[in-house]
Scaffold this active site. Structure first.
Site, PDB file in Angstrom:
ATOM      1  CG  ASN A 109      37.710  34.982  18.851  1.00  0.00           C
ATOM      2  OD1 ASN A 109      37.645  35.773  18.012  1.00  0.00           O
ATOM      3  ND2 ASN A 109      38.407  33.829  18.779  1.00  0.00           N
TER       4      ASN A 109
ATOM      5  CE  LYS B 204      40.911  34.612  12.634  1.00  0.00           C
ATOM      6  NZ  LYS B 204      39.847  34.429  13.819  1.00  0.00           N
TER       7      LYS B 204
ATOM      8  NE  ARG C 128      46.670  25.684  -8.650  1.00  0.00           N
ATOM      9  CZ  ARG C 128      46.522  25.658  -9.993  1.00  0.00           C
ATOM     10  NH1 ARG C 128      47.427  26.478 -10.727  1.00  0.00           N
ATOM     11  NH2 ARG C 128      46.075  24.751 -10.559  1.00  0.00           N
TER      12      ARG C 128
ATOM     13  CD  GLU D 276      35.399  43.984  17.014  1.00  0.00           C
ATOM     14  OE1 GLU D 276      36.194  43.518  17.820  1.00  0.00           O
ATOM     15  OE2 GLU D 276      34.358  43.283  16.530  1.00  0.00           O
TER      16      GLU D 276
ATOM     17  CG  HIS E 182      30.088  35.477  16.946  1.00  0.00           C
ATOM     18  ND1 HIS E 182      31.478  34.716  16.912  1.00  0.00           N
ATOM     19  CD2 HIS E 182      30.537  36.580  16.059  1.00  0.00           C
ATOM     20  CE1 HIS E 182      32.318  35.385  15.993  1.00  0.00           C
ATOM     21  NE2 HIS E 182      31.919  36.520  15.661  1.00  0.00           N
TER      22      HIS E 182
ATOM     23  CG  HIS F 286      30.662  42.104  14.646  1.00  0.00           C
ATOM     24  ND1 HIS F 286      30.750  40.731  14.848  1.00  0.00           N
ATOM     25  CD2 HIS F 286      31.850  42.424  14.833  1.00  0.00           C
ATOM     26  CE1 HIS F 286      31.698  40.296  15.419  1.00  0.00           C
ATOM     27  NE2 HIS F 286      32.655  41.278  15.286  1.00  0.00           N
TER      28      HIS F 286
ATOM     29  CE  LYS G  77      43.171  41.031  13.840  1.00  0.00           C
ATOM     30  NZ  LYS G  77      42.039  40.800  13.048  1.00  0.00           N
TER      31      LYS G  77
ATOM     32  CG  HIS H 134      33.980  38.280  19.006  1.00  0.00           C
ATOM     33  ND1 HIS H 134      34.738  39.312  19.830  1.00  0.00           N
ATOM     34  CD2 HIS H 134      34.146  38.836  17.626  1.00  0.00           C
ATOM     35  CE1 HIS H 134      34.821  40.227  18.955  1.00  0.00           C
ATOM     36  NE2 HIS H 134      34.603  39.845  17.537  1.00  0.00           N
TER      37      HIS H 134
ATOM     38  NE  ARG I 140      44.057  36.257  14.284  1.00  0.00           N
ATOM     39  CZ  ARG I 140      44.335  36.512  12.790  1.00  0.00           C
ATOM     40  NH1 ARG I 140      45.301  35.903  12.318  1.00  0.00           N
ATOM     41  NH2 ARG I 140      43.456  37.368  12.119  1.00  0.00           N
TER      42      ARG I 140
ATOM     43  CD  GLU J 232      41.188  32.488  16.493  1.00  0.00           C
ATOM     44  OE1 GLU J 232      40.987  33.379  15.826  1.00  0.00           O
ATOM     45  OE2 GLU J 232      40.136  31.899  16.821  1.00  0.00           O
TER      46      GLU J 232
HETATM   47  N1  NAD Z   1      38.900  39.202   8.888  1.00  0.00           N
HETATM   48  C1  NAD Z   1      38.561  39.489   9.969  1.00  0.00           C
HETATM   49  O1  NAD Z   1      39.368  39.192  10.989  1.00  0.00           O
HETATM   50  C2  NAD Z   1      37.301  40.162  10.630  1.00  0.00           C
HETATM   51  C3  NAD Z   1      37.029  40.595  11.828  1.00  0.00           C
HETATM   52  C4  NAD Z   1      36.042  41.304  12.126  1.00  0.00           C
HETATM   53  C5  NAD Z   1      35.234  41.426  11.128  1.00  0.00           C
HETATM   54  N2  NAD Z   1      34.886  40.888  10.309  1.00  0.00           N
HETATM   55  C6  NAD Z   1      33.861  40.881   9.146  1.00  0.00           C
HETATM   56  O2  NAD Z   1      33.784  42.237   8.966  1.00  0.00           O
HETATM   57  C7  NAD Z   1      32.127  42.397   8.459  1.00  0.00           C
HETATM   58  C8  NAD Z   1      31.728  43.508   9.165  1.00  0.00           C
HETATM   59  O3  NAD Z   1      32.581  44.660   8.754  1.00  0.00           O
HETATM   60  P1  NAD Z   1      32.224  46.168   8.871  1.00  0.00           P
HETATM   61  O4  NAD Z   1      31.633  46.279  10.180  1.00  0.00           O
HETATM   62  O5  NAD Z   1      32.908  47.194   8.397  1.00  0.00           O
HETATM   63  O6  NAD Z   1      30.762  45.969   7.844  1.00  0.00           O
HETATM   64  P2  NAD Z   1      30.541  46.378   6.348  1.00  0.00           P
HETATM   65  O7  NAD Z   1      31.364  46.217   5.488  1.00  0.00           O
HETATM   66  O8  NAD Z   1      29.062  46.023   5.984  1.00  0.00           O
HETATM   67  O9  NAD Z   1      30.243  48.061   6.502  1.00  0.00           O
HETATM   68  C9  NAD Z   1      29.311  48.672   7.185  1.00  0.00           C
HETATM   69  C10 NAD Z   1      28.505  49.447   6.378  1.00  0.00           C
HETATM   70  O10 NAD Z   1      29.363  50.674   5.998  1.00  0.00           O
HETATM   71  C11 NAD Z   1      29.530  51.290   4.789  1.00  0.00           C
HETATM   72  N3  NAD Z   1      30.564  51.942   4.748  1.00  0.00           N
HETATM   73  C12 NAD Z   1      31.784  51.454   4.564  1.00  0.00           C
HETATM   74  N4  NAD Z   1      32.861  52.560   4.573  1.00  0.00           N
HETATM   75  C13 NAD Z   1      32.138  53.532   4.762  1.00  0.00           C
HETATM   76  C14 NAD Z   1      32.483  54.972   4.530  1.00  0.00           C
HETATM   77  N5  NAD Z   1      33.523  55.278   4.689  1.00  0.00           N
HETATM   78  N6  NAD Z   1      31.411  55.927   4.613  1.00  0.00           N
HETATM   79  C15 NAD Z   1      30.031  55.466   4.509  1.00  0.00           C
HETATM   80  N7  NAD Z   1      29.710  54.126   4.579  1.00  0.00           N
HETATM   81  C16 NAD Z   1      30.406  53.090   4.561  1.00  0.00           C
HETATM   82  C17 NAD Z   1      29.167  49.904   3.980  1.00  0.00           C
HETATM   83  O11 NAD Z   1      28.739  49.933   2.744  1.00  0.00           O
HETATM   84  C18 NAD Z   1      28.180  49.116   4.941  1.00  0.00           C
HETATM   85  O12 NAD Z   1      26.769  49.494   4.349  1.00  0.00           O
HETATM   86  C19 NAD Z   1      31.567  41.086   8.836  1.00  0.00           C
HETATM   87  O13 NAD Z   1      31.302  40.475   7.788  1.00  0.00           O
HETATM   88  C20 NAD Z   1      32.547  40.287   9.855  1.00  0.00           C
HETATM   89  O14 NAD Z   1      32.544  39.081   9.660  1.00  0.00           O
HETATM   90  C21 NAD Z   1      36.169  40.142   9.629  1.00  0.00           C
HETATM   91 ZN    ZN Z   2      34.452  41.363  16.039  1.00  0.00          ZN
END
Ligand code: NAD
Ligand code: ZN
Length: 385
Positions: A258, A156, A134, A198, A265, A279, A240, A261, A254, A250
């Site tokens: 986006n 999030k 929980r 971003e 998206h 992304h 942020k 986005h 917030r 949001e």
């Molecule tokens: N929670 C939120 O507010 C929020 C906001 C924006 C995006 N997201 C989510 O984030 C995700 C995308 O995140 P991302 O772009 O970090 O992608 P990711 O986590 O897939 O990382 C991208 C790639 O880089 C690799 N990697 C990570 N750190 C590394 C490093 N230091 N050296 C070498 N390789 C490395 C990972 O293994 C992966 O292959 C999506 O699922 C998206 O929905 C969430």
């Molecule tokens: Zn984004």
């Protein structure tokens, strides 16, 4: 939202507080934080034990070993769980397996789950922490630029389903974020540029002087120049944090985060959330579309969208729908349909973040879908830069 200088940093580590009453926490930004994690966690959480969740790329690059070593003194580490890299890991199946493995490691209510990785690991491990027993505390150790400036801050968490991305999740704030800028040294350049979209977004949505600073310093940020990187990450996180503090769940402000986005998206969904379009790349195109649409609707002065696109193109980001690889692109009706499925639809109307200028974004729920479809059809038809 006018100041562009980061609050606190020099060559060392800066701290940005996220003010959320009893859920407040700090984001530490700077070099060497993974190696210092043991002391940093001890100072804040005493003898709490922890379990690391990460993916294979963090193991290969040595970041996992560095973090595990930092946490070993005092037997603070129960174990590490290494998952497959990639968006597919944010699934119900992986969540179930992860929760069971955390329980097998003996994670208790007072423990910390540590998410070491990009947004995929942060979102999944954060969600597991939200539901395990929980709710247990978790620490984000973001290792992509995107995760450092965006996904690790704000609480999030969630997973994807066949119906769409991030449709199952929870707001669960981390207890600490350690954004080690040294970790970005091993990040592939394409991921670095995608995360940069971003960073630019923050300047574009609310701080024109930060955007101007980025125009002059993007090269340094992408080359991992320490000072430039710290400043870019710090200002992004400050913005942020300010927005999340005012609107945690949001309801209104917030949504400004986006920017780019709604269009982005839809493009990501059209590309099947594949490596064809990361992304951040989709967001770069989405930001350009949001500014061009704002200009077409006469919200924003002529020439603004061209300035935005020129900057994003200068860091090798795509800026047009026709930049998405593939023999045939989407048509306008496809994209409108995908936007309607996006979770930001309310009462069937499309919600857009539009702009009055660089640094002056606003939320509009009154955008006419027919105008958007006409605009997209013109965008898809054009090929010139
Ligand atoms: N929670 C939120 O507010 C929020 C906001 C924006 C995006 N997201 C989510 O984030 C995700 C995308 O995140 P991302 O772009 O970090 O992608 P990711 O986590 O897939 O990382 C991208 C790639 O880089 C690799 N990697 C990570 N750190 C590394 C490093 N230091 N050296 C070498 N390789 C490395 C990972 O293994 C992966 O292959 C999506 O699922 C998206 O929905 C969430
Ligand atoms: Zn984004």
């Amino acid at each position: 939202m006018s100041q562009s200088a980061p609050r606190s940093q020099d060559a060392g580590v800066g701290t940005v507080p996220v003010e959320l009453g009893p859920r407040s926490y700090d984001v530490l930004i700077g070099p060497g934080l993974i190696g210092a994690a043991g002391e940093l966690l001890h100072a804040r959480f005493g003898a709490a034990r922890c379990a690391i969740v990460t993916d294979r790329n963090l193991e290969t690059t040595g970041h996992l070993a560095r973090l595990a070593e930092a946490l070993t003194p005092g037997h603070r580490l129960r174990g590490a769980i290494v998952l497959s890299p990639g968006e597919a890991t944010k699934s119900f199946g992986e969540l179930a397996g992860l929760c069971q493995r955390l329980l097998e490691l003996g994670v208790e209510r007072g423990d910390l789950v540590i998410a070491l990785g990009g947004g995929v690991i942060g979102d999944l491990a954060g969600f597991a922490a939200a539901v395990l027993r929980r709710g247990v505390r978790y620490v984000q150790v973001p290792t992509t630029l995107l995760a450092q400036v965006d996904s690790s801050v704000g609480g999030k968490t969630g997973i994807n389903t066949p119906q769409g991305k991030n449709l199952i999740g929870a707001f669960h704030q981390p207890s600490l974020v350690l954004a080690d800028t040294d970790a970005l040294a091993s990040l592939p350049d394409r991921e670095m540029s995608a995360g940069y979209a971003e960073v630019a977004k923050y300047g574009l949505l609310g701080d024109a002087s930060f955007f101007a600073w980025l125009e002059a310093n993007a090269g340094g940020v992408l080359a991992r120049d320490r000072q430039a990187l710290i400043r870019a990450v710090t200002r992004s996180v400050e913005m942020k944090a300010e927005i999340v503090a005012r609107d945690e769940t949001e309801t209104e402000e917030r949504m400004l985060l986006n920017l780019g986005h709604t269009f982005g998206h839809a493009l990501e969904a059209w590309a099947g959330f594949s490596a064809k379009l990361l992304h951040g790349e989709a967001i770069a195109i989405g930001i350009c579309l949001a500014f061009r649409f704002s200009e077409a609707q006469r919200f924003c002065p002529a020439g603004t969208a061209a300035r935005v696109a020129a900057h994003l193109a200068s860091v090798r980001l795509p800026t047009r729908i026709s930049d998405v690889p593939g023999a045939t692109g989407p048509d306008a009706a496809d994209l409108i349909r995908l936007m309607r499925q996006d979770k930001k639809v309310q009462d069937g109307r499309l919600t857009f973040v539009l702009a009055r200028d660089i640094g002056a974004a606003f939320v509009s729920r009154e955008v006419n879908a027919v105008d958007v479809e006409g605009f997209l059809a013109r965008e898809i038809a054009r090929r010139e830069p």
